[in-house]
Design a protein around this motif. Structure first.
Motif, PDB file in Angstrom:
ATOM      1  N   LEU A 155      32.735  -0.222 130.840  1.00  0.00           N
ATOM      2  CA  LEU A 155      33.939   0.584 130.688  1.00  0.00           C
ATOM      3  C   LEU A 155      33.827   1.869 131.503  1.00  0.00           C
ATOM      4  CD1 LEU A 155      36.684   1.349 129.525  1.00  0.00           C
ATOM      5  CD2 LEU A 155      35.490   2.168 127.478  1.00  0.00           C
ATOM      6  N   ALA A 156      32.696   2.547 131.403  1.00  0.00           N
ATOM      7  CA  ALA A 156      32.501   3.785 132.167  1.00  0.00           C
ATOM      8  C   ALA A 156      32.639   3.521 133.666  1.00  0.00           C
ATOM      9  CB  ALA A 156      31.136   4.399 131.847  1.00  0.00           C
ATOM     10  N   ALA A 157      32.042   2.448 134.154  1.00  0.00           N
ATOM     11  CA  ALA A 157      32.153   2.107 135.584  1.00  0.00           C
ATOM     12  C   ALA A 157      33.593   1.789 135.951  1.00  0.00           C
ATOM     13  CB  ALA A 157      31.241   0.936 135.916  1.00  0.00           C
ATOM     14  N   ARG A 158      34.284   1.047 135.099  1.00  0.00           N
ATOM     15  CA  ARG A 158      35.696   0.713 135.376  1.00  0.00           C
ATOM     16  C   ARG A 158      36.563   1.974 135.429  1.00  0.00           C
ATOM     17  NH1 ARG A 158      39.834  -2.569 131.628  1.00  0.00           N
ATOM     18  NH2 ARG A 158      41.474  -2.796 133.174  1.00  0.00           N
ATOM     19  N   LEU A 159      36.225   2.964 134.620  1.00  0.00           N
ATOM     20  CA  LEU A 159      36.951   4.237 134.628  1.00  0.00           C
ATOM     21  C   LEU A 159      36.626   5.082 135.857  1.00  0.00           C
ATOM     22  CD1 LEU A 159      36.578   5.161 130.859  1.00  0.00           C
ATOM     23  CD2 LEU A 159      38.755   4.776 132.055  1.00  0.00           C
ATOM     24  N   GLY A 160      35.549   4.745 136.563  1.00  0.00           N
ATOM     25  CA  GLY A 160      35.170   5.490 137.761  1.00  0.00           C
ATOM     26  C   GLY A 160      33.967   6.398 137.585  1.00  0.00           C
ATOM     27  N   PHE A 161      33.268   6.301 136.464  1.00  0.00           N
ATOM     28  CA  PHE A 161      32.072   7.113 136.234  1.00  0.00           C
ATOM     29  C   PHE A 161      30.910   6.520 137.022  1.00  0.00           C
ATOM     30  CE2 PHE A 161      34.755   8.430 132.831  1.00  0.00           C
ATOM     31  CZ  PHE A 161      34.356   9.713 132.505  1.00  0.00           C
ATOM     32  N   GLN A 162      30.115   7.405 137.613  1.00  0.00           N
ATOM     33  CA  GLN A 162      28.942   7.006 138.399  1.00  0.00           C
ATOM     34  C   GLN A 162      27.680   7.297 137.592  1.00  0.00           C
ATOM     35  OE1 GLN A 162      29.334   5.570 141.545  1.00  0.00           O
ATOM     36  NE2 GLN A 162      31.479   5.627 140.904  1.00  0.00           N
ATOM     37  N   ARG A 163      26.782   6.315 137.562  1.00  0.00           N
ATOM     38  CA  ARG A 163      25.505   6.510 136.870  1.00  0.00           C
ATOM     39  C   ARG A 163      24.681   7.565 137.596  1.00  0.00           C
ATOM     40  NH1 ARG A 163      23.633   0.666 134.606  1.00  0.00           N
ATOM     41  NH2 ARG A 163      21.981   1.941 133.731  1.00  0.00           N
ATOM     42  N   MET A 164      24.187   8.539 136.822  1.00  0.00           N
ATOM     43  CA  MET A 164      23.387   9.622 137.393  1.00  0.00           C
ATOM     44  C   MET A 164      21.913   9.492 137.034  1.00  0.00           C
ATOM     45  SD  MET A 164      25.535  11.384 139.081  1.00  0.00           S
ATOM     46  CE  MET A 164      24.616  12.854 139.437  1.00  0.00           C
ATOM     47  N   GLY A 165      21.614   8.761 135.992  1.00  0.00           N
ATOM     48  CA  GLY A 165      20.227   8.613 135.584  1.00  0.00           C
ATOM     49  C   GLY A 165      20.120   8.223 134.133  1.00  0.00           C
ATOM     50  N   THR A 166      18.880   8.203 133.653  1.00  0.00           N
ATOM     51  CA  THR A 166      18.622   7.855 132.258  1.00  0.00           C
ATOM     52  C   THR A 166      17.686   8.892 131.647  1.00  0.00           C
ATOM     53  OG1 THR A 166      16.730   6.467 132.845  1.00  0.00           O
ATOM     54  CG2 THR A 166      18.883   5.368 132.698  1.00  0.00           C
ATOM     55  N   PHE A 167      17.657   8.915 130.332  1.00  0.00           N
ATOM     56  CA  PHE A 167      16.750   9.771 129.580  1.00  0.00           C
ATOM     57  C   PHE A 167      16.555   9.151 128.204  1.00  0.00           C
ATOM     58  CE2 PHE A 167      21.026  11.359 128.938  1.00  0.00           C
ATOM     59  CZ  PHE A 167      21.092  11.588 127.571  1.00  0.00           C
TER      60      PHE A 167
END
Length: 186
Positions: A155-167
């Motif tokens: 969903l986040a990717a479909r909305l246009g959010f880009q993965r920045m990393g993990t923690f």
């Protein structure tokens, strides 16, 4: 107390949905979101029903959506409760930020299982982010979700959010994704 602005609209509508403040009739849906094992699978598990009921007894239904940027997602025709959607400030003391100060806008969503897979979260989030882009200055918006939550990441990717990393947080790997608010301007 947080003084940075967030979305002030009292209601937002789409073709199928109404983002609004909570009503007393939403109680069963609100309790279901907090106690459903599937909905809470990537949120630390279901909460005990009696604890959730005690919270609502003490704070009232409106406590859930009284803050600006916090909404119930309801069916536009029937007003039936579908879920919740929040655009609020991520606390600076939590991990997962893209600015030095923290307190970026953060998008969170929870939908009843019966509403999954119909594009309702995408429709609701898009409408909310468009309203916010028309009201607020450009700034980063975050989505933080357990990396194991593939539905939320899609969903986040479909909305246009880009993965920045993990923690690591809450005993699990979290993924941080970001988008510029004004990328949602209509």
């Amino acid at each position: 107390m947080n003084t940075l602005p967030t979305l002030s609209a009292m209601e937002i509508t789409t073709d199928r949905l109404r983002l609004r403040k909570a009503h007393d009739t939403d109680i069963d849906g609100l309790i279901e979101l907090q106690t459903d094992p599937q909905v809470r699978a990537h949120l630390g598990g279901p909460r005990p029903r009696n604890v959730v009921e005690q919270y609502f007894d003490a704070n009232g239904i409106s406590a859930i959506t009284s803050k600006p940027g916090t909404y119930v997602i309801a069916d536009k025709e029937t007003n039936r409760f579908i879920g919740t959607l929040v655009l609020d400030r991520r606390s600076a003391d939590l991990p997962g930020h893209v600015t030095q100060e923290g307190t970026e806008l953060e998008l969170t969503y929870l939908l009843r299982c019966g509403s999954w897979g119909a594009g309702l979260a995408f429709e609701a989030a898009t409408a909310m982010l468009r309203a916010a882009a028309g009201e607020l200055p450009d700034q980063p918006v975050l989505v933080v979700t357990q990396t194991a939550n593939e539905r939320s990441l899609k969903l986040a990717a479909r909305l246009g959010f880009q993965r920045m990393g993990t923690f690591e947080a809450h005993g699990a790997e979290q993924t941080l994704a970001v988008a510029d608010l004004h990328s949602f301007k209509a």
